[in-house]
Write an enzyme that holds these catalytic residues in place. Sequence first.
Site, PDB file in Angstrom:
ATOM      1  N   GLY A  28       0.791  -1.228   0.000  1.00 57.29           N
ATOM      2  CA  GLY A  28       0.000   0.000   0.000  1.00 57.29           C
ATOM      3  C   GLY A  28       0.822   1.276   0.000  1.00 57.29           C
ATOM      4  O   GLY A  28       2.023   1.252  -0.233  1.00 57.29           O
ATOM      5  N   HIS A  31       2.327   4.443  -5.152  1.00 56.28           N
ATOM      6  CA  HIS A  31       2.928   5.522  -5.951  1.00 56.28           C
ATOM      7  C   HIS A  31       3.036   5.030  -7.400  1.00 56.28           C
ATOM      8  O   HIS A  31       2.619   3.905  -7.715  1.00 56.28           O
ATOM      9  CB  HIS A  31       4.280   5.927  -5.371  1.00 56.28           C
ATOM     10  CG  HIS A  31       5.221   4.771  -5.135  1.00 56.28           C
ATOM     11  ND1 HIS A  31       5.763   4.027  -6.160  1.00 56.28           N
ATOM     12  CD2 HIS A  31       5.681   4.218  -3.986  1.00 56.28           C
ATOM     13  CE1 HIS A  31       6.537   3.088  -5.665  1.00 56.28           C
ATOM     14  NE2 HIS A  31       6.494   3.173  -4.343  1.00 56.28           N
ATOM     15  N   HIS A  34       4.341   1.464  -8.119  1.00 56.61           N
ATOM     16  CA  HIS A  34       3.333   0.397  -8.007  1.00 56.61           C
ATOM     17  C   HIS A  34       2.412   0.409  -9.236  1.00 56.61           C
ATOM     18  O   HIS A  34       2.068  -0.641  -9.784  1.00 56.61           O
ATOM     19  CB  HIS A  34       2.441   0.612  -6.775  1.00 56.61           C
ATOM     20  CG  HIS A  34       3.146   0.548  -5.453  1.00 56.61           C
ATOM     21  ND1 HIS A  34       3.317   1.646  -4.658  1.00 56.61           N
ATOM     22  CD2 HIS A  34       3.702  -0.492  -4.789  1.00 56.61           C
ATOM     23  CE1 HIS A  34       3.945   1.293  -3.538  1.00 56.61           C
ATOM     24  NE2 HIS A  34       4.191   0.007  -3.600  1.00 56.61           N
ATOM     25  N   SER A 184       7.421   3.979  -0.890  1.00 52.56           N
ATOM     26  CA  SER A 184       6.414   4.445   0.082  1.00 52.56           C
ATOM     27  C   SER A 184       7.096   5.131   1.260  1.00 52.56           C
ATOM     28  O   SER A 184       6.531   6.020   1.885  1.00 52.56           O
ATOM     29  CB  SER A 184       5.595   3.261   0.592  1.00 52.56           C
ATOM     30  OG  SER A 184       5.033   2.560  -0.493  1.00 52.56           O
TER      31      SER A 184
HETATM   32  P1  AMP Z   1       5.871  -2.530  -1.644  1.00 49.27           P
HETATM   33  O1  AMP Z   1       4.508  -1.927  -1.510  1.00 49.27           O
HETATM   34  O2  AMP Z   1       6.985  -1.598  -1.288  1.00 49.27           O
HETATM   35  O3  AMP Z   1       5.995  -3.889  -1.007  1.00 49.27           O
HETATM   36  O4  AMP Z   1       6.061  -2.778  -3.191  1.00 49.27           O
HETATM   37  C1  AMP Z   1       5.164  -3.554  -3.936  1.00 49.27           C
HETATM   38  C2  AMP Z   1       5.756  -3.835  -5.283  1.00 49.27           C
HETATM   39  O5  AMP Z   1       6.025  -2.606  -5.961  1.00 49.27           O
HETATM   40  C3  AMP Z   1       7.100  -4.578  -5.179  1.00 49.27           C
HETATM   41  O6  AMP Z   1       7.170  -5.559  -6.206  1.00 49.27           O
HETATM   42  C4  AMP Z   1       8.096  -3.476  -5.396  1.00 49.27           C
HETATM   43  O7  AMP Z   1       9.322  -3.924  -5.931  1.00 49.27           O
HETATM   44  C5  AMP Z   1       7.356  -2.598  -6.386  1.00 49.27           C
HETATM   45  N1  AMP Z   1       7.927  -1.248  -6.354  1.00 49.27           N
HETATM   46  C6  AMP Z   1       8.092  -0.451  -5.270  1.00 49.27           C
HETATM   47  N2  AMP Z   1       8.737   0.684  -5.613  1.00 49.27           N
HETATM   48  C7  AMP Z   1       8.989   0.610  -6.944  1.00 49.27           C
HETATM   49  C8  AMP Z   1       9.644   1.460  -7.885  1.00 49.27           C
HETATM   50  N3  AMP Z   1      10.183   2.618  -7.537  1.00 49.27           N
HETATM   51  N4  AMP Z   1       9.714   1.049  -9.172  1.00 49.27           N
HETATM   52  C9  AMP Z   1       9.184  -0.147  -9.541  1.00 49.27           C
HETATM   53  N5  AMP Z   1       8.575  -0.989  -8.708  1.00 49.27           N
HETATM   54  C10 AMP Z   1       8.474  -0.629  -7.421  1.00 49.27           C
END
Ligand code: AMP
Length: 278
Positions: A28, A31, A34, A184
């Site tokens: 969650g 951005h 995601h 995030s």
């Molecule tokens: P998180 O909510 O941080 O667990 O991220 C969920 C998914 O979004 C994961 O597969 C992350 O690698 C991906 N993600 C987070 N930040 C980025 C970013 N800056 N660029 C690409 N994918 C991202």
Amino acid sequence: MEILKTKAAMRAWSAEQNAAIGFVPTMGYLHEGHLSLVERARAENRKTVVSIFVNPAQFNDPKDFEKYPSDLEHDKALLEKSGIDALFLPAREEVYPSGVPKLRLSYDASMARLCGKFRPGHFEGMLLIVHNLLMWVNPTRAYFGLKDYQQFVLVKSMARDLEFPLEVIGCPLLRDADGLAMSSRNVRLSPKGRAEALAISRALKKTQADFPRLKNNLAELKAAFATELKPLSIEYAEICDADDLSEATGRAEPTKQYIAAVAATVDGVRLIDNIFLN
Ligand code: AMP
């Protein structure tokens, strides 16, 4: 967009779809990074599911878990607009009705390095939740960002070794206009901290630019990388084989891919970033 709150509802929804399902697991506070995964999932599948669950089992630092940002209403509005079909939004008691299971999924070498070395239990907790989410969602393709490169390598290995009938797809890391990798956690940076954090992406880009000149001396490349990062509080700054994450020293092999990866703490916020060197 349907909102599914139980595993049973998730499994039933998935079984009803007679179509390829793309799945994007998240914690969650969404951005554009995601949303780029969501867009790719929508383009490649007839149906798209996103999950939001802040998984306590993967936070080695309880303060980091408590401070993890959240804005569910904003996330729902973004996902509604993005055109996904279902949002899986389980509560903690739904995911872990008897507490966090004791089962540990682990790899030795690739898991012990980089973030694994500094966040005991993090990847075990991550693999457990991803494993369970994949069972409940049963997608055709699952999308992960290369921002969390070690996570991507481990999930891909797990899906292969446990023979999940799905494809694990890595999506490019997205940056803000100033170069900072979208995360995030960035909301917790002060303006001064954010300016300091830009040294991370600058150092990565310089290391990528230095690679052709220093590819026969990766120890020197690593030393130059560390020098660029000196003003920051660095956890690790490594040059790795992109396949198995082993440390790359000596000469680069022309057939292999390499990445530079870094974790640093700014304003008490742990930031990770990486770049492909070739
Ligand atoms: P998180 O909510 O941080 O667990 O991220 C969920 C998914 O979004 C994961 O597969 C992350 O690698 C991906 N993600 C987070 N930040 C980025 C970013 N800056 N660029 C690409 N994918 C991202």
